[in-house]
Scaffold this motif. Structure first.
Motif, PDB file in Angstrom:
ATOM      1  N   VAL A  75       0.842  -1.202   0.000  1.00  0.00           N
ATOM      2  CA  VAL A  75       0.000   0.000   0.000  1.00  0.00           C
ATOM      3  C   VAL A  75       0.877   1.251   0.000  1.00  0.00           C
ATOM      4  CG1 VAL A  75      -1.722   1.303   1.322  1.00  0.00           C
ATOM      5  CG2 VAL A  75      -1.958  -1.176   1.062  1.00  0.00           C
ATOM      6  N   HIS A  76       1.917   1.244   0.815  1.00  0.00           N
ATOM      7  CA  HIS A  76       2.837   2.397   0.820  1.00  0.00           C
ATOM      8  C   HIS A  76       3.453   2.586  -0.569  1.00  0.00           C
ATOM      9  CE1 HIS A  76       2.627   3.436   5.005  1.00  0.00           C
ATOM     10  NE2 HIS A  76       2.971   2.229   5.396  1.00  0.00           N
ATOM     11  N   GLY A  77       3.830   1.494  -1.211  1.00  0.00           N
ATOM     12  CA  GLY A  77       4.425   1.577  -2.546  1.00  0.00           C
ATOM     13  C   GLY A  77       3.465   2.170  -3.558  1.00  0.00           C
ATOM     14  N   ILE A  78       2.203   1.755  -3.484  1.00  0.00           N
ATOM     15  CA  ILE A  78       1.182   2.297  -4.391  1.00  0.00           C
ATOM     16  C   ILE A  78       1.008   3.795  -4.141  1.00  0.00           C
ATOM     17  CG2 ILE A  78      -1.323   2.312  -4.814  1.00  0.00           C
ATOM     18  CD1 ILE A  78      -1.211  -0.788  -4.523  1.00  0.00           C
ATOM     19  N   HIS A  79       1.006   4.181  -2.872  1.00  0.00           N
ATOM     20  CA  HIS A  79       0.796   5.598  -2.566  1.00  0.00           C
ATOM     21  C   HIS A  79       2.004   6.438  -2.976  1.00  0.00           C
ATOM     22  CE1 HIS A  79      -2.588   4.426   0.444  1.00  0.00           C
ATOM     23  NE2 HIS A  79      -2.872   4.174  -0.805  1.00  0.00           N
ATOM     24  N   GLN A  80       3.189   5.856  -2.857  1.00  0.00           N
ATOM     25  CA  GLN A  80       4.384   6.558  -3.357  1.00  0.00           C
ATOM     26  C   GLN A  80       4.306   6.772  -4.864  1.00  0.00           C
ATOM     27  OE1 GLN A  80       8.063   4.594  -2.256  1.00  0.00           O
ATOM     28  NE2 GLN A  80       7.700   5.010  -0.091  1.00  0.00           N
ATOM     29  N   TYR A  81       3.784   5.755  -5.542  1.00  0.00           N
ATOM     30  CA  TYR A  81       3.624   5.854  -6.999  1.00  0.00           C
ATOM     31  C   TYR A  81       2.659   6.987  -7.358  1.00  0.00           C
ATOM     32  CZ  TYR A  81       1.739   4.617 -11.593  1.00  0.00           C
ATOM     33  OH  TYR A  81       1.284   4.664 -12.881  1.00  0.00           O
ATOM     34  N   VAL A  82       1.524   7.039  -6.663  1.00  0.00           N
ATOM     35  CA  VAL A  82       0.546   8.112  -6.919  1.00  0.00           C
ATOM     36  C   VAL A  82       1.179   9.473  -6.624  1.00  0.00           C
ATOM     37  CG1 VAL A  82      -1.681   9.098  -6.230  1.00  0.00           C
ATOM     38  CG2 VAL A  82      -1.428   6.616  -6.435  1.00  0.00           C
ATOM     39  N   GLN A  83       1.890   9.542  -5.505  1.00  0.00           N
ATOM     40  CA  GLN A  83       2.530  10.809  -5.149  1.00  0.00           C
ATOM     41  C   GLN A  83       3.515  11.235  -6.232  1.00  0.00           C
ATOM     42  OE1 GLN A  83       1.871  13.414  -3.535  1.00  0.00           O
ATOM     43  NE2 GLN A  83       2.543  13.045  -1.438  1.00  0.00           N
ATOM     44  N   GLY A  84       4.242  10.269  -6.787  1.00  0.00           N
ATOM     45  CA  GLY A  84       5.190  10.574  -7.854  1.00  0.00           C
ATOM     46  C   GLY A  84       4.507  11.191  -9.067  1.00  0.00           C
ATOM     47  N   LEU A  85       3.350  10.651  -9.418  1.00  0.00           N
ATOM     48  CA  LEU A  85       2.595  11.205 -10.555  1.00  0.00           C
ATOM     49  C   LEU A  85       2.166  12.642 -10.255  1.00  0.00           C
ATOM     50  CD1 LEU A  85       0.247   8.184 -11.446  1.00  0.00           C
ATOM     51  CD2 LEU A  85       2.384   8.835 -12.578  1.00  0.00           C
ATOM     52  N   CYS A  86       1.736  12.868  -9.022  1.00  0.00           N
ATOM     53  CA  CYS A  86       1.293  14.214  -8.640  1.00  0.00           C
ATOM     54  C   CYS A  86       2.473  15.190  -8.663  1.00  0.00           C
ATOM     55  CB  CYS A  86       0.659  14.184  -7.252  1.00  0.00           C
ATOM     56  SG  CYS A  86      -0.851  13.198  -7.175  1.00  0.00           S
ATOM     57  N   VAL A  87       3.592  14.768  -8.098  1.00  0.00           N
ATOM     58  CA  VAL A  87       4.773  15.635  -8.045  1.00  0.00           C
ATOM     59  C   VAL A  87       5.226  15.996  -9.464  1.00  0.00           C
ATOM     60  CG1 VAL A  87       7.228  15.694  -7.404  1.00  0.00           C
ATOM     61  CG2 VAL A  87       5.510  14.919  -5.748  1.00  0.00           C
ATOM     62  N   GLN A  88       5.184  15.012 -10.353  1.00  0.00           N
ATOM     63  CA  GLN A  88       5.513  15.284 -11.765  1.00  0.00           C
ATOM     64  C   GLN A  88       4.599  16.359 -12.349  1.00  0.00           C
ATOM     65  OE1 GLN A  88       5.349  11.824 -14.313  1.00  0.00           O
ATOM     66  NE2 GLN A  88       7.098  10.856 -13.293  1.00  0.00           N
ATOM     67  N   ALA A  89       3.346  16.385 -11.866  1.00  0.00           N
ATOM     68  CA  ALA A  89       2.366  17.346 -12.367  1.00  0.00           C
ATOM     69  C   ALA A  89       2.415  18.669 -11.607  1.00  0.00           C
ATOM     70  CB  ALA A  89       0.955  16.741 -12.290  1.00  0.00           C
ATOM     71  N   GLY A  90       3.303  18.762 -10.605  1.00  0.00           N
ATOM     72  CA  GLY A  90       3.521  20.048  -9.939  1.00  0.00           C
ATOM     73  C   GLY A  90       2.748  20.272  -8.656  1.00  0.00           C
ATOM     74  N   PHE A  91       2.271  19.198  -8.036  1.00  0.00           N
ATOM     75  CA  PHE A  91       1.589  19.344  -6.742  1.00  0.00           C
ATOM     76  C   PHE A  91       1.804  18.054  -5.964  1.00  0.00           C
ATOM     77  CE2 PHE A  91      -2.186  16.590  -7.176  1.00  0.00           C
ATOM     78  CZ  PHE A  91      -2.119  16.303  -8.531  1.00  0.00           C
ATOM     79  N   SER A  92       1.253  17.998  -4.766  1.00  0.00           N
ATOM     80  CA  SER A  92       1.384  16.745  -4.022  1.00  0.00           C
ATOM     81  C   SER A  92       0.151  16.496  -3.175  1.00  0.00           C
ATOM     82  CB  SER A  92       2.633  16.741  -3.144  1.00  0.00           C
ATOM     83  OG  SER A  92       2.533  17.738  -2.159  1.00  0.00           O
ATOM     84  N   ILE A  93      -0.013  15.255  -2.791  1.00  0.00           N
ATOM     85  CA  ILE A  93      -1.076  14.864  -1.872  1.00  0.00           C
ATOM     86  C   ILE A  93      -0.553  15.048  -0.460  1.00  0.00           C
ATOM     87  CG2 ILE A  93      -2.396  12.862  -1.029  1.00  0.00           C
ATOM     88  CD1 ILE A  93      -2.712  12.071  -4.012  1.00  0.00           C
ATOM     89  N   ALA A  94      -1.324  15.743   0.367  1.00  0.00           N
ATOM     90  CA  ALA A  94      -0.838  16.112   1.700  1.00  0.00           C
ATOM     91  C   ALA A  94      -0.691  14.898   2.601  1.00  0.00           C
ATOM     92  CB  ALA A  94      -1.792  17.127   2.341  1.00  0.00           C
TER      93      ALA A  94
END
Ligand SMILES: [Mg+2]
Ligand SMILES: [Zn+2]
Length: 171
Positions: A75-94
Motif C-alpha cells: 500500500v505504501h508503494g502504491i501511494h508513493q507511486y501516486v505521489q510521484g505522478l502528482c509531483v511530476q504534475a507540480g503538486f502533491s497529496i498532503a
C-alpha cells in the motif's frame, strides 16, 4: 503568533476515497502496484483542486491487509507511486491514510469507513475547517465517514470522473 502567509482559519481539504475514485476498482482488491491503474484525467483534476486551495487527503479502507492479500508495504508503494505522478504534475497529496483492518480479523476499529477516524485525523493534523472540506467517494460509507466529522460529500459512480470544483459548487 502565526507567521506571515500562514493561514489561521479556513484551511480546506478535499478528502478522497482511493479505489474507484483515483484508480480503477475492478470490484475486488487492488493487491499490487501492477494491478493499480489510475483513472483517466484524475491527476489533472486533482491539480485543479490543489490549485483552488484544497489540501488533498486520501482516506482508504484496505482490509485486504488484514485478510493477508497484500501488505502495508504494498500500500505504501502504491501511494508513493501516486505521489510521484502528482509531483511530476507540480503538486502533491498532503496525506494518505489507510485502514488495514477488517472486523472479522482485528475486530471493530474506528478508522474503517464509515468510521470517521481517518477524516478526523486529517482535520486535526492540518487544522482544517470541516465546513470548508469535502469528500469524494464512490460508496455511501465514504460519505458517512466524512459526515460523522462534519464534512460534506459528493458520491460518484465507481470508476467515474472526479468532478471539478465548479461542478461541485453549482450542484
Ligand atoms: Mg471506493
Ligand atoms: Zn481500521
Amino acid at each position: 503568533m502565526k507567521k506571515m502567509g500562514e493561514s489561521v482559519v479556513g484551511r480546506k481539504a478535499l478528502f478522497l476515497d482511493r479505489d474507484g475514485v483515483i484508480n480503477h476498482d475492478p470490484g475486488d482488491y487492488t493487491k499490487s502496484l501492477a494491478e493499480f491503474t489510475v483513472l483517466p484525467g484524475v491527476i489533472e483534476t486533482l491539480k485543479v483542486w490543489h490549485d483552488a486551495g484544497y489540501l488533498l487527503i486520501v482516506v482508504t479502507n484496505q482490509a485486504g491487509i488484514d485478510k493477508g492479500l497484500y501488505t502495508e508495504e504494498t500500500v505504501h508503494g502504491i501511494h508513493q507511486y501516486v505521489q510521484g505522478l502528482c509531483v511530476q504534475a507540480g503538486f502533491s497529496i498532503a496525506q494518505f491514510y489507510f485502514c488495514p483492518h477488517h472486523p472479522d480479523f482485528s475486530g471493530r476499529c474506528l478508522c474503517r469507513k464509515p468510521g470517521s477516524l481517518m477524516v478526523e485525523k486529517g482535520l486535526h493534523k492540518f487544522d482544517l475547517d470541516p465546513s470548508q472540506c469535502l469528500i469524494i467517494g464512490d460508496k455511501q460509507r465514504d460519505l458517512d465517514a466524512a459526515a460523522a466529522a462534519g464534512v460534506g460529500g459528493v458520491l460518484i459512480e465507481t470508476n467515474d470522473k472526479i468532478p471539478l470544483p465548479e461542478e461541485v459548487f453549482e450542484m
